[in-house]
Write an enzyme that holds these catalytic residues in place. Structure first.
Site, PDB file in Angstrom:
ATOM      1  CB  ALA A 192      -0.915  -0.115   1.219  1.00 11.11           C
ATOM      2  CG  ASP A 193       2.972   4.834  -1.422  1.00 12.72           C
ATOM      3  OD1 ASP A 193       3.908   4.663  -0.612  1.00 12.72           O
ATOM      4  OD2 ASP A 193       2.720   5.851  -2.019  1.00 12.72           O
ATOM      5  CD  GLN A 194      -2.398   8.479   3.013  1.00 12.70           C
ATOM      6  OE1 GLN A 194      -1.662   8.756   3.918  1.00 12.70           O
ATOM      7  NE2 GLN A 194      -3.999   7.990   3.234  1.00 12.70           N
TER       8      GLN A 194
END
EC number: 3.6.1.9
Length: 212
Positions: free
Chosen positions: A88-90
């Protein structure tokens, strides 16, 4: 007296182990609280260099978030080909400027000053890989309006959350006292926390990691 909740009872048959390719405490807590047992493996990835390179090539914030999420998932998946690996990445976009996680308290305070009184966008991407290859992904966005913040409030807020300010790109914890920063939040709560949780849980049910 209410009984203690045991979310692990909702886990599936467990034919495949599930690994979270992240060092994020928030994401690990979110998944375990939702009843998805995960092993934590933090990949060694130079995110800053890839962000600079991708931006120079004209990539959007959503494309960068997905690229980084996939790279993390694939890196761990190649070492754990039998597992379902979550990456995941934001990204935080403030009027075209992208924020990285602050590294120090002063950096967190600077983030909050820049966000003060303005609306920004969070883009959260999640990828699931198996055998070193992406097999699923999802991108979600949220729009957040930060109220004008005084220096006194910023200092008191950072005192209250301590090192957790360094865990998110915006230096805030919406799930706790960070709620006091905002005038409005448009979008999914879990997206703000950095993981589009509900679509991920749907996918995990189709793969036996959770009960149907």
């Amino acid at each position: 007296m209410s009984a203690e909740i045991d979310p692990t009872r909702l886990a599936g048959a467990g034919e495949k182990p599930v690994v979270l390719a992240s060092g994020s405490r928030t994401r690990a807590e979110m998944l375990r609280a939702a009843g998805l047992p995960v092993e934590i493996r933090k990949p060694s990835v130079d995110e800053s260099e890839f962000k600079r390179s991708l931006r120079a090539e004209g990539a959007s914030a959503a494309e960068v978030a997905t690229f980084l999420a996939e790279m993390k998932a694939n890196t761990i998946s190649r070492a754990r080909p039998e597992a379902l690996v979550i990456g995941a990445d934001q990204m935080l976009d403030l009027e075209g400027s992208w924020f990285d996680k602050p590294e120090t308290r002063d950096g967190a305070a600077d983030h909050l000053r820049k966000l003060s009184g303005k609306r920004h966008t969070l883009i959260s991407s999640v990828v699931v890989s198996a055998g070193g290859t992406r097999i699923w992904h999802h991108v979600a966005t949220a729009s957040l309006l930060v109220r004008p913040l005084s220096e006194d409030f910023i200092s008191a807020y950072l005192d209250a959350i301590g090192d957790r300010a360094l865990d998110s790109v915006g230096a805030y914890q919406l799930e706790s006292v960070g709620a006091q920063l905002f005038t409005s939040v448009e979008g999914d709560f879990f997206t703000v926390l950095g993981l589009p949780l509900l679509p991920l849980l749907d996918f995990m049910r189709t793969h036996g990691a959770l009960r149907v």
